[in-house]
Design an enzyme around this catalytic site. Sequence first.
Site, short mmCIF file in Angstrom:
data_model
loop_
_atom_site.label_atom_id
_atom_site.label_comp_id
_atom_site.label_asym_id
_atom_site.label_seq_id
_atom_site.Cartn_x
_atom_site.Cartn_y
_atom_site.Cartn_z
N TRP A 338 0.83 -1.22 0.00
CA TRP A 338 0.00 0.00 0.00
C TRP A 338 0.86 1.26 0.00
CZ3 TRP A 338 -2.14 2.56 4.97
CH2 TRP A 338 -1.25 2.43 6.03
N ASP A 339 2.14 1.09 0.27
CA ASP A 339 3.08 2.21 0.26
C ASP A 339 2.91 3.03 -1.03
OD1 ASP A 339 3.89 0.08 1.93
OD2 ASP A 339 5.94 0.83 2.04
N GLU A 480 0.57 -2.68 12.71
CA GLU A 480 0.83 -4.12 12.61
C GLU A 480 1.29 -4.76 13.92
OE1 GLU A 480 3.65 -3.99 9.41
OE2 GLU A 480 2.09 -4.13 7.87
N LYS A 592 2.60 0.43 16.17
CA LYS A 592 3.79 0.50 15.31
C LYS A 592 3.76 1.75 14.44
CE LYS A 592 5.95 -2.33 11.68
NZ LYS A 592 5.78 -3.58 10.92
N GLN A 593 2.55 2.14 14.03
CA GLN A 593 2.41 3.30 13.13
C GLN A 593 0.98 3.81 13.27
OE1 GLN A 593 3.13 0.11 10.17
NE2 GLN A 593 2.25 1.57 8.72
O1 IFM Z 1 3.62 -1.39 4.07
C1 IFM Z 1 4.52 -1.29 5.12
C2 IFM Z 1 3.77 -1.53 6.41
O2 IFM Z 1 2.77 -0.56 6.61
C3 IFM Z 1 4.72 -1.50 7.58
N1 IFM Z 1 5.75 -2.50 7.39
C4 IFM Z 1 6.52 -2.28 6.16
C5 IFM Z 1 5.64 -2.28 4.94
C6 IFM Z 1 6.46 -2.01 3.67
O3 IFM Z 1 7.01 -0.75 3.72
#
Ligand code: IFM
Length: 750
Positions: A338-339, A480, A592-593
């Site tokens: 999704w990046d 995640e 994590k984010q």
């Molecule tokens: O897509 C990301 C995810 O959101 C977090 N871990 C790394 C992936 C790839 O950059």
Amino acid sequence: MDTKGRYQHLTYTDWTVRETQFEPDQFRYRETVFTIGNGYLGTRGSFEEGYSQASPATFIHGVYDEVPIVYTELANCPDWLPFTINIDGDRFRLEKGEILSYERKLDLRQGILSRSVRWRSPNNQIIDIHFERFANLADEQVLALRCQLTPVDFAGAIEIQASINGYPENQGFNHWELLDQGKTEAGVWLNLRTRSSRIQLGIATSIKISGAEASLQVTSPPGYPTLIASFLASPGQTVTVDKLVTVFTSKHVENPVATACEKLVQLPEYSFIIKTHSQAWEEVWQKSDIVIEGDVTAQLAVRYNLFQLLIAASRNNDQVSIPAKTLSGFGYRGHIFWDTEIFILPLFIYTQPEIARNLLTYRYHTLPGARRKAVHYGYKGAMYAWESADTGDEVTPRWLPPNDPYGEDIRIWCRDREIHISTDVVYAVWYYWQATNDDEWMRDYGAEIFLDTAVFWSSRVEYNTKHERYEIREVIGADEYHEFVHNNAFTNRLVQWHFEKALYIYDWLYKTFPDKAIELEDKLLLSIGRRSRWSDIITNIWIPYDESTGLIEQFEGFFQLQDINLEEYEPRTKSIQAILGIEEGNKRQVLKQPDALMLLYLMRQSQEPPYNPHTLQANWDYYAPRTDISYGSSLGPAIHAILASDLGKTAQAYERFMQAALVDLENVRGNAPEGIHGASAGGIWQAVVLGFGGIQMGDSEPIAHPHLPPGWTRLKFKLIWRGKWHEFDLGNGEWGQGDQGAGSRDRGNS
Ligand code: IFM
């Protein structure tokens, strides 16, 4: 290295990144930093003379090959860089002899990497060596390397060897079998094929010497064709060697080696090639540049991030997309996440929409893979892969080995549960359409993506009869650290949004292109019953959100988890997950984010619920302190920078912004050797334009509500909106006044 064992930082000017010392300890990270490319391929910044610590790589879009565990990966392609210099029997190597001066420089404006070294050989002969290289932006299968040699204090014999290395490795694994090699009048060539995907690659090279009489020879050890030139040079005499390379694959042409050889013969002089290359870069920067005055580090870092995305995006191929680590490293094996759609696409949508269209069309071509994934999991429609490659089938590894040799293998659940990807893709489709009014593309590609993923969601969403609501259970949200959750607000609200827009598109298609609407209705079985279920889901899907406080619960039960105070873990160098372990991390309120904040960020663009300044404040106050922003995902800091800036948190916004902007240049997370952080780079564009520039896409045109970081005296960029360019030239006023736009000197749109 300085006396404290720290490495020498890179130095920056508006357009250049400079390394002023050779630092053998920093090899792989600097190889990532000095990556060049042209949207067809990317080449890491390895040195021409080759070192055992090096990790050279050239990745060509779409050249995937099978591999254990992760199914498929971008194959490292033959290395076009090898170039050795022998001076009177001494081979030029930086760890031998003495370096009298050194500079490596990446010129972002022209896409040229160069290196100047004054070197004293072990035999005590001093020579100036200047290398430059580029991947031609004007003619993408052409690569060029120039070496200029000037003896300083000796006259003598110099021999150079220019080769192609047909044994490139992906961390120990060679994807290529050698088919054939040979020479022509122009130079030498190699013909190879990937072992499983059977992609053929033809590569050819020639050299041209000027400034001395040279004798030329060819040697061809298997897989390593080499051109050798010997000449005499005296003090002050500059001898120039131009190595030109052509590379084609069977993904583009029928006979790659023949095409590479024909092309090589037709190539113009180096000076002409570099001129057209620089012109092509000038055109690209005309559209996509961002000017920042008052902060040279930010200026350079922003351009650097843009550069790395501009060289990673294919201009001429809509069957490929941008991998998470672009074409610059082995991390994530060239897989696409999704990046691309959520983080990287906005740069292209608003400055080079034809590239955005290519990237989105990749998702159209990979619909068959997404449909196979849906069938595999027992659903309908198209369910996009969390990690995607050439076919669109799921390529996230199921298990990964642990770092600890006695540990258990780790199950990677993202392939099964991180399903928000299907809506992330359509989010980008929607905004591409809004920005371009490209109705034909929407009719031919976008609508099918939108509607068939809606079909998937409709089969994935469950009805809870007890609570009389729709739910989405057993997912991983954007965060995640929590791998098995129910009713993740981010996912549920995005799915609701997805259905809202899908119904809109369906109606639009029916009115505008009724034949296409009927075609898709038949193909995707879009019955009235199915569509009325979509409406019902919109009304009755559960979003864990308390309207009175404005607080979103990240997922059902999140607030019952054990709370955490991240400050108690400082100082640290590892993520909270690495400290606590996966299981313990799952039990805490630690992210994590951004997740709820990511949802608010995505809804901020259109100011749709639950986005409003009050919910933003409430959720920031709750979630920002619980987010592992510095050690969790690199996708977080740019988003936090934008939201902090919206909330008037000047210092925090700038700190997060620079953390993202320098993630690769200064190896902030220690993992730059694995490749460029593509999502973070895309987040930087968004942070500058949508965050600090405060651009809101109104109904008729984009409008700026700037709030620039202190010290930025000017921010200038361009956007294309519905076919018309708009230029923004913004000045600094009060920081943190939301969208008051104080001090803006928007010179209007043109
Ligand atoms: O897509 C990301 C995810 O959101 C977090 N871990 C790394 C992936 C790839 O950059």
